[in-house]
Write a protein that holds these residues in place. Sequence first.
Motif, PDB file in Angstrom:
ATOM      1  N   ASN A 200       6.753 -18.003 -63.988  1.00  8.73           N
ATOM      2  CA  ASN A 200       8.090 -17.732 -63.409  1.00  8.73           C
ATOM      3  C   ASN A 200       8.681 -18.936 -62.686  1.00  8.73           C
ATOM      4  O   ASN A 200       9.324 -18.799 -61.643  1.00  8.73           O
ATOM      5  N   VAL A 201       8.454 -20.118 -63.210  1.00  8.06           N
ATOM      6  CA  VAL A 201       9.012 -21.315 -62.587  1.00  8.06           C
ATOM      7  C   VAL A 201      10.504 -21.374 -62.889  1.00  8.06           C
ATOM      8  O   VAL A 201      10.924 -21.239 -64.037  1.00  8.06           O
ATOM      9  N   LYS A 202      11.303 -21.507 -61.831  1.00  7.61           N
ATOM     10  CA  LYS A 202      12.764 -21.537 -62.016  1.00  7.61           C
ATOM     11  C   LYS A 202      13.357 -22.676 -61.209  1.00  7.61           C
ATOM     12  O   LYS A 202      13.787 -22.489 -60.085  1.00  7.61           O
ATOM     13  N   GLY A 203      13.328 -23.862 -61.757  1.00  8.62           N
ATOM     14  CA  GLY A 203      14.021 -24.986 -61.137  1.00  8.62           C
ATOM     15  C   GLY A 203      13.341 -25.610 -59.937  1.00  8.62           C
ATOM     16  O   GLY A 203      13.940 -26.452 -59.270  1.00  8.62           O
ATOM     17  N   GLN A 204      12.100 -25.235 -59.633  1.00  6.76           N
ATOM     18  CA  GLN A 204      11.423 -25.882 -58.493  1.00  6.76           C
ATOM     19  C   GLN A 204      11.148 -27.349 -58.837  1.00  6.76           C
ATOM     20  O   GLN A 204      10.578 -27.652 -59.874  1.00  6.76           O
TER      21      GLN A 204
ATOM     22  N   PRO B 244      10.827 -25.958 -65.037  1.00  4.32           N
ATOM     23  CA  PRO B 244      10.644 -26.738 -63.819  1.00  4.32           C
ATOM     24  C   PRO B 244      11.887 -27.561 -63.503  1.00  4.32           C
ATOM     25  O   PRO B 244      12.644 -27.927 -64.405  1.00  4.32           O
ATOM     26  N   GLY B 245      12.067 -27.882 -62.222  1.00  6.27           N
ATOM     27  CA  GLY B 245      13.242 -28.652 -61.804  1.00  6.27           C
ATOM     28  C   GLY B 245      13.029 -30.140 -61.940  1.00  6.27           C
ATOM     29  O   GLY B 245      12.076 -30.599 -62.584  1.00  6.27           O
ATOM     30  N   ASN B 246      13.922 -30.910 -61.310  1.00  6.85           N
ATOM     31  CA  ASN B 246      13.888 -32.371 -61.414  1.00  6.85           C
ATOM     32  C   ASN B 246      12.573 -32.958 -60.893  1.00  6.85           C
ATOM     33  O   ASN B 246      11.893 -32.349 -60.082  1.00  6.85           O
ATOM     34  N   ASP B 247      12.281 -34.177 -61.343  1.00  2.00           N
ATOM     35  CA  ASP B 247      11.136 -34.938 -60.843  1.00  2.00           C
ATOM     36  C   ASP B 247       9.794 -34.252 -61.085  1.00  2.00           C
ATOM     37  O   ASP B 247       8.872 -34.383 -60.277  1.00  2.00           O
ATOM     38  N   LEU B 248       9.670 -33.537 -62.176  1.00  2.00           N
ATOM     39  CA  LEU B 248       8.371 -32.970 -62.540  1.00  2.00           C
ATOM     40  C   LEU B 248       7.379 -34.124 -62.737  1.00  2.00           C
ATOM     41  O   LEU B 248       7.648 -35.066 -63.480  1.00  2.00           O
ATOM     42  N   GLY B 249       6.243 -34.072 -62.035  1.00  2.00           N
ATOM     43  CA  GLY B 249       5.209 -35.103 -62.215  1.00  2.00           C
ATOM     44  C   GLY B 249       5.603 -36.477 -61.715  1.00  2.00           C
ATOM     45  O   GLY B 249       5.053 -37.470 -62.178  1.00  2.00           O
ATOM     46  N   ALA B 250       6.523 -36.555 -60.744  1.00  2.00           N
ATOM     47  CA  ALA B 250       6.918 -37.868 -60.207  1.00  2.00           C
ATOM     48  C   ALA B 250       5.720 -38.561 -59.569  1.00  2.00           C
ATOM     49  O   ALA B 250       4.906 -37.919 -58.908  1.00  2.00           O
ATOM     50  N   PHE B 251       5.583 -39.853 -59.772  1.00  2.00           N
ATOM     51  CA  PHE B 251       4.503 -40.690 -59.235  1.00  2.00           C
ATOM     52  C   PHE B 251       3.110 -40.204 -59.683  1.00  2.00           C
ATOM     53  O   PHE B 251       2.095 -40.600 -59.133  1.00  2.00           O
ATOM     54  N   MET B 252       3.082 -39.328 -60.651  1.00  2.00           N
ATOM     55  CA  MET B 252       1.818 -38.745 -61.108  1.00  2.00           C
ATOM     56  C   MET B 252       0.911 -39.835 -61.692  1.00  2.00           C
ATOM     57  O   MET B 252       1.369 -40.789 -62.285  1.00  2.00           O
ATOM     58  N   ASN B 253      -0.400 -39.650 -61.528  1.00  2.00           N
ATOM     59  CA  ASN B 253      -1.342 -40.650 -62.039  1.00  2.00           C
ATOM     60  C   ASN B 253      -2.584 -39.970 -62.605  1.00  2.00           C
ATOM     61  O   ASN B 253      -3.665 -40.111 -62.058  1.00  2.00           O
ATOM     62  N   GLY B 254      -2.420 -39.176 -63.672  1.00  2.00           N
ATOM     63  CA  GLY B 254      -3.618 -38.603 -64.271  1.00  2.00           C
ATOM     64  C   GLY B 254      -3.496 -37.272 -64.976  1.00  2.00           C
ATOM     65  O   GLY B 254      -3.906 -37.158 -66.134  1.00  2.00           O
ATOM     66  N   PRO B 255      -2.924 -36.244 -64.338  1.00  5.11           N
ATOM     67  CA  PRO B 255      -3.005 -34.898 -64.908  1.00  5.11           C
ATOM     68  C   PRO B 255      -2.279 -34.728 -66.248  1.00  5.11           C
ATOM     69  O   PRO B 255      -1.492 -35.577 -66.657  1.00  5.11           O
ATOM     70  N   THR B 256      -2.584 -33.597 -66.887  1.00  5.35           N
ATOM     71  CA  THR B 256      -1.851 -33.187 -68.092  1.00  5.35           C
ATOM     72  C   THR B 256      -1.030 -31.952 -67.737  1.00  5.35           C
ATOM     73  O   THR B 256      -1.568 -30.979 -67.208  1.00  5.35           O
ATOM     74  N   ILE B 257       0.273 -32.036 -68.000  1.00  6.11           N
ATOM     75  CA  ILE B 257       1.149 -30.902 -67.714  1.00  6.11           C
ATOM     76  C   ILE B 257       1.748 -30.422 -69.031  1.00  6.11           C
ATOM     77  O   ILE B 257       2.274 -31.224 -69.805  1.00  6.11           O
TER      78      ILE B 257
ATOM     79  N   ASP C  44      10.400 -16.659 -56.528  1.00  5.92           N
ATOM     80  CA  ASP C  44      10.953 -16.702 -55.173  1.00  5.92           C
ATOM     81  C   ASP C  44      10.300 -17.735 -54.248  1.00  5.92           C
ATOM     82  O   ASP C  44      10.458 -17.683 -53.032  1.00  5.92           O
ATOM     83  N   LEU C  45       9.533 -18.656 -54.803  1.00  6.77           N
ATOM     84  CA  LEU C  45       8.950 -19.701 -53.957  1.00  6.77           C
ATOM     85  C   LEU C  45       9.867 -20.922 -53.954  1.00  6.77           C
ATOM     86  O   LEU C  45      10.455 -21.265 -54.972  1.00  6.77           O
ATOM     87  N   SER C  46       9.981 -21.591 -52.787  1.00  3.27           N
ATOM     88  CA  SER C  46      10.697 -22.867 -52.740  1.00  3.27           C
ATOM     89  C   SER C  46       9.788 -23.924 -53.356  1.00  3.27           C
ATOM     90  O   SER C  46       8.586 -23.696 -53.515  1.00  3.27           O
ATOM     91  N   TYR C  47      10.360 -25.102 -53.663  1.00  2.74           N
ATOM     92  CA  TYR C  47       9.496 -26.130 -54.249  1.00  2.74           C
ATOM     93  C   TYR C  47       8.372 -26.520 -53.306  1.00  2.74           C
ATOM     94  O   TYR C  47       7.260 -26.796 -53.713  1.00  2.74           O
ATOM     95  N   LYS C  48       8.658 -26.492 -52.014  1.00  2.09           N
ATOM     96  CA  LYS C  48       7.657 -26.884 -51.031  1.00  2.09           C
ATOM     97  C   LYS C  48       6.499 -25.886 -51.012  1.00  2.09           C
ATOM     98  O   LYS C  48       5.324 -26.264 -51.004  1.00  2.09           O
ATOM     99  N   GLN C  49       6.880 -24.615 -51.048  1.00  2.00           N
ATOM    100  CA  GLN C  49       5.840 -23.580 -51.047  1.00  2.00           C
ATOM    101  C   GLN C  49       5.010 -23.637 -52.324  1.00  2.00           C
ATOM    102  O   GLN C  49       3.781 -23.506 -52.289  1.00  2.00           O
ATOM    103  N   LEU C  50       5.692 -23.842 -53.435  1.00  2.00           N
ATOM    104  CA  LEU C  50       4.982 -23.864 -54.725  1.00  2.00           C
ATOM    105  C   LEU C  50       4.007 -25.037 -54.773  1.00  2.00           C
ATOM    106  O   LEU C  50       2.840 -24.878 -55.146  1.00  2.00           O
TER     107      LEU C  50
END
Lengths: 502, 248
Positions: free
Chosen positions: B33-37, B57-70, B8-14
Amino acid sequence: MFVPPEFKVIIDQEKCIRCKACTIQCSFEALSFSDEEGQIIADNNKCVCCQRCMAMCPTKAISVIKNPIVYAPHPTWTEEKRRDIYIQAQTGSAILTGVGSTQSTIPYLFDHLLLDACQVTNPAIDAIREPMELRTYIGRKPRRLEFKSLNEDYELKTEIAPNLLMETPIMIAGMSYGAISLEAHKACAMAAKEQGTFFNSGEGGLHTDQYIYGDHIIVQVASGRFGVHMDYLNVAAAVEIKIGQGAKPGMGGHLPGEKITEPISQTRMIPVGTDALSPAPQHDIYSIEDLSQLIYAIKEATRYEKPVLVKISAVHNSAAIASGIVRGGADAVVIDGFRGSTGAAPKVAEDHIGIPIAAAIAAVDDRLCNEGIRDEASLIASGGIRCAGDIAKAIALGADAVAIGMSVLIAMGCRICKKCYTGRCPWGIATQRPELRKRLNIEIAAKRVSNLLAAWSLELKEILGANGMNSIESLRGNRERLRAVGLDQPTLDVLGVKPAGR
Amino acid sequence: MKTIDAKDLSYKQLNEKLFNSIDDGERQIRLTNVKGQRYIAAGCTLKDLEIEIEGTPGNDLGAFMNGPTITVKGNVQDATGNTMNYGRIIIQGDSRDVTGHSMRGGMILIKGNIGYRVGLHMKAFGNNFPIIVAGGKAGDFLGEYMAGGILIVLGLLNDDDERLIGDWTGTGMHAGVIYVKGNVTEDQLGYGAKLIDFTEEDREQITPILREYSKNFGIKLSQLNKEKFTKIVPVSYRPYGKLYALKI
């Protein structure tokens, strides 16, 4: 096939002291010294009329004139059309050109508009001696403000979206490092800082030397994503998504590998010598929803700290598109008219695609007002803004601010020879050649650009004063202060302007 | 490991919760419980950060990312790793359209199939070298405008006679390589791409990548690396040299 040269170089051999400076200064190799004749000779076919030789000749012995050779006159088959056909018949290629549209038969709408002034009934204000407000904020404005009381005091409850503070409603348009030299790029940033406004990096990334001007730089995210990384996004005051530009609507770009030098490669983040291709569309954006996705990807990545602008070229349906851009979450819409300049564009696009910026401003402003979303984003207009009068008219038609590019380069010394794409700019502006770049002194260029911004700001104040206004806000979207001459009724309707005398 | 329940979290909240945890010093974070954020971990630059995602996860997962492992235990949607500079995204399911758009470095490993326009305009630069490996098959326009890096399609989940990639592969491609573990015909290629022989040098180049893939998904390297691959490269590395006439 024989094509008569466009210009003719005349050398006054009596004045000439044979110093050969002109042969070094001419980056198009039109001038050389003939040992046989003992004098400077000119190859008129290579002359582009950049005026560099004339400026540098110590005895002013050189003049360049339009070649008086006449083409047999014909109203349809103009000299220009015939020249283009000769070249295309020879090469089989699209014609590439610099600067912007040379289309002279389509009316320049700003030249058909006149501003108002006060007489007797509503006193004019002396702009030189009275305070005049040009300060402009770019970004989403709150529809209403809510406060909460804290003891005896009040505190703002409404969250204010990030805005750019401009001390004058004039910013410097997107020009990439690659299209122009690092020296010209730096001069733009320095001038923007000095005048309290912004310079748009263009789509070629941002040289790390420029990071110190970050608070006055808007960075671009375009289809090629050149040089786009987190440091680039974080250092800037705002981020602009570039969908299109006025000089070549709907077209991408190709920076040929020859221009990808070591420092350009570092800044664009692509290997030296490779072709840099900007696809025509952003391939993750096929709809307003997709655009919104990129807007919010940038906002999330930069933690909602900076405005996100979206730049489009002025096309037939700009108003509906702009509405979508605002609804998609952009903080400002940038519209670039069909007279917008560029370093390189297919001539056919420059001359035949798009709509005039004045019509686009009026149409977009109307649409956003009618839909009740005008406050949700600012409107920035660009594309052929040549003087303070054009700026005042653009703002009166509904723009919040304007962006100027070509005027800035002219201030630095550009002579509009239209050969930017050759990389041979003899004034050190649109070139990457080290020996040519040295010709542009960064401090002097920055000062000249800064002077231009200051001069136009002063003129804007005078226009406001003449209209009895003391703030640019009062002129914004105030079309009652405009009258038109020589425009037909449908155009008047689009502009929302009355004919002069009414 | 810190767990954030995305229910129940919005992408912004998450993302706010995620970034607050990172600011608190957490370096291993599980999102359940990630649903499309959208935009999860967008713009994150920490090289030692590990994020585990349960759900979709929703669109743009890890956009502009520079390092982490997901790591994603599930499928992902469009534009995963958009303009990503460095890092890893490991997906246990499928990945949809424009995965790795303009990706400049790092690695995206996908167990399942991939959508359209995957690897669009991905480019290599300096020490940055982007790699995408898909276990299943790919849609049309794979590697469009590709300007660097490696794309590998393995077809592990597919029948022998199945087409592993769609049409218009490598349209506008001007650098980089696509390897497909299976047959590709000329008519599947777009303008600007061509087929060339797969050599032992190629195998040397992809073996470490396949080893990484085998380690992540528990598939034997011998199974990944046994047969010959089809190799797709650009027709020209300088296709735009002579497109326009210079008007003199």
